[in-house]
Design an enzyme around this catalytic site. Sequence first.
Site, PDB file in Angstrom:
ATOM      1  N   GLU A 284       9.508  91.479  42.585  1.00  0.00           N
ATOM      2  CA  GLU A 284      10.372  90.667  41.726  1.00  0.00           C
ATOM      3  C   GLU A 284      10.526  89.261  42.338  1.00  0.00           C
ATOM      4  O   GLU A 284      10.699  89.131  43.550  1.00  0.00           O
ATOM      5  CB  GLU A 284      11.716  91.398  41.683  1.00  0.00           C
ATOM      6  CG  GLU A 284      12.889  90.662  41.155  1.00  0.00           C
ATOM      7  CD  GLU A 284      14.203  91.375  41.517  1.00  0.00           C
ATOM      8  OE1 GLU A 284      15.221  90.996  40.935  1.00  0.00           O
ATOM      9  OE2 GLU A 284      14.214  92.290  42.380  1.00  0.00           O
ATOM     10  N   TRP A 285      10.465  88.231  41.533  1.00  0.00           N
ATOM     11  CA  TRP A 285      10.773  86.875  42.005  1.00  0.00           C
ATOM     12  C   TRP A 285      12.287  86.689  41.957  1.00  0.00           C
ATOM     13  O   TRP A 285      12.938  87.035  40.962  1.00  0.00           O
ATOM     14  CB  TRP A 285      10.107  85.819  41.120  1.00  0.00           C
ATOM     15  CG  TRP A 285      10.593  84.429  41.449  1.00  0.00           C
ATOM     16  CD1 TRP A 285      11.625  83.752  40.869  1.00  0.00           C
ATOM     17  CD2 TRP A 285      10.076  83.578  42.485  1.00  0.00           C
ATOM     18  NE1 TRP A 285      11.792  82.531  41.480  1.00  0.00           N
ATOM     19  CE2 TRP A 285      10.850  82.397  42.479  1.00  0.00           C
ATOM     20  CE3 TRP A 285       9.037  83.702  43.423  1.00  0.00           C
ATOM     21  CZ2 TRP A 285      10.616  81.345  43.361  1.00  0.00           C
ATOM     22  CZ3 TRP A 285       8.802  82.647  44.299  1.00  0.00           C
ATOM     23  CH2 TRP A 285       9.590  81.489  44.262  1.00  0.00           C
TER      24      TRP A 285
ATOM     25  N   ASP B  72      13.995  94.006  60.915  1.00  0.00           N
ATOM     26  CA  ASP B  72      13.467  92.698  61.355  1.00  0.00           C
ATOM     27  C   ASP B  72      14.398  91.601  60.837  1.00  0.00           C
ATOM     28  O   ASP B  72      13.961  90.634  60.210  1.00  0.00           O
ATOM     29  CB  ASP B  72      12.038  92.512  60.808  1.00  0.00           C
ATOM     30  CG  ASP B  72      11.302  91.347  61.477  1.00  0.00           C
ATOM     31  OD1 ASP B  72      11.827  90.775  62.463  1.00  0.00           O
ATOM     32  OD2 ASP B  72      10.194  91.001  61.015  1.00  0.00           O
TER      33      ASP B  72
HETATM   34  P1  ADP Z   1       5.986  86.700  55.420  1.00  0.00           P
HETATM   35  O1  ADP Z   1       5.739  88.188  55.352  1.00  0.00           O
HETATM   36  O2  ADP Z   1       4.716  85.933  55.324  1.00  0.00           O
HETATM   37  O3  ADP Z   1       6.825  86.298  56.602  1.00  0.00           O
HETATM   38  P2  ADP Z   1       8.323  86.564  53.657  1.00  0.00           P
HETATM   39  O4  ADP Z   1       8.457  87.890  53.020  1.00  0.00           O
HETATM   40  O5  ADP Z   1       9.232  86.298  54.824  1.00  0.00           O
HETATM   41  O6  ADP Z   1       6.789  86.297  54.090  1.00  0.00           O
HETATM   42  O7  ADP Z   1       8.512  85.470  52.536  1.00  0.00           O
HETATM   43  C1  ADP Z   1       8.229  84.084  52.763  1.00  0.00           C
HETATM   44  C2  ADP Z   1       9.279  83.203  52.087  1.00  0.00           C
HETATM   45  O8  ADP Z   1       9.250  83.378  50.681  1.00  0.00           O
HETATM   46  C3  ADP Z   1      10.693  83.552  52.521  1.00  0.00           C
HETATM   47  O9  ADP Z   1      11.134  82.729  53.560  1.00  0.00           O
HETATM   48  C4  ADP Z   1      11.534  83.375  51.266  1.00  0.00           C
HETATM   49  O10 ADP Z   1      12.135  82.084  51.253  1.00  0.00           O
HETATM   50  C5  ADP Z   1      10.557  83.458  50.119  1.00  0.00           C
HETATM   51  N1  ADP Z   1      10.695  84.746  49.391  1.00  0.00           N
HETATM   52  C6  ADP Z   1      10.542  85.987  49.907  1.00  0.00           C
HETATM   53  N2  ADP Z   1      10.666  86.930  48.963  1.00  0.00           N
HETATM   54  C7  ADP Z   1      10.926  86.263  47.807  1.00  0.00           C
HETATM   55  C8  ADP Z   1      11.159  86.697  46.448  1.00  0.00           C
HETATM   56  N3  ADP Z   1      11.109  87.982  46.107  1.00  0.00           N
HETATM   57  N4  ADP Z   1      11.390  85.746  45.510  1.00  0.00           N
HETATM   58  C9  ADP Z   1      11.381  84.431  45.866  1.00  0.00           C
HETATM   59  N5  ADP Z   1      11.170  83.978  47.110  1.00  0.00           N
HETATM   60  C10 ADP Z   1      10.949  84.871  48.081  1.00  0.00           C
END
Ligand code: ADP
Length: 293
Positions: free
Chosen positions: A94-95, A196
């Site tokens: 989901e976004w 984490d």
């Molecule tokens: P990685 O596994 O590469 O570390 P993350 O899961 O931490 O990636 O996500 C990277 C960035 O994307 C996060 O810092 C956050 O700001 C944004 N993000 C993560 N999940 C969502 C989501 N479901 N919808 C919108 N933005 C998200």
Amino acid sequence: MDWQHISRHISEATGEPFAVARAESVGGGCINSAWRLRGEQGRDYFVKGNSADGLEMFAAEAEGLAEMAAAGAVRVPRPVCHGTAGGQAYLVMEWIDMGGGGAGARLGRELAAMHRATRDRFGWHRDNTIGATPQPNTWSDDWVAFWREHRLGFQLQLAARNGAPRAVVDKGERLQADLDAFFTDYRPVPSLLHGDLWGGNQGVARTGEPVIFDPAVYYGDREADLAMTELFGGFGRDFHAAYDEAWPRDPGYAVRKTLYNLYHILNHYNLFGGGYAGQAGTMLDRLLAELRG
Ligand code: ADP
């Protein structure tokens, strides 16, 4: 990324037609590439991509998100589907529109509620990763034995293989032998942990709800999550006060938090090398001094 394949998979998984309008690269991730996948009907998804051998990591992340969502305590992005296409692994969720603020106290209360989701054993039904490092979650009835072998011991062995100074490894082994001393009058329960929980893995939705993501889920001592919130900053006083009001911490946390954060610092040494060995050494000195004191 094969957006046509991924769009079809989204349609199948949700049971709703989905047609991609465009994929926008979004920054911020440490390990993976990330996109906002905009749908023609206005529904968007967050997609992470990696090489094909990242599929297991994404499968574990999807299960971790689902496990936290099922607890119904803190908002997490709902996982939608994952797979490989065109030689790349992907994870769709989901976004969530981020950009809200001031949700520290609410996150504290909600995290305490998530930690009330417990099991009768420590570990999880599957292994996952912490950063890019494997994280074994073999079920165990004994928390101290679990931490000794699957957390401290696992990272110490990796560090030794990665060329960590012998003194650090020796101190780590001494700590392993005496770990029980930190738990003489404290019996942790197996709580659902994010695993984490550094500042970069939390956000606030525009609606004001706190959101946590990118987990390394297992069932363990809730102090391990709390310790990590203090390791790199990003969680304010209001977060901690609200958590403690909902479920006060044991006084021994002040000492054990170094033990719990040592795991992450050893992992940082194993991922990035450099000065993290020195930091691990300082933490080990402090913990070994506690044992002597
Ligand atoms: P990685 O596994 O590469 O570390 P993350 O899961 O931490 O990636 O996500 C990277 C960035 O994307 C996060 O810092 C956050 O700001 C944004 N993000 C993560 N999940 C969502 C989501 N479901 N919808 C919108 N933005 C998200």
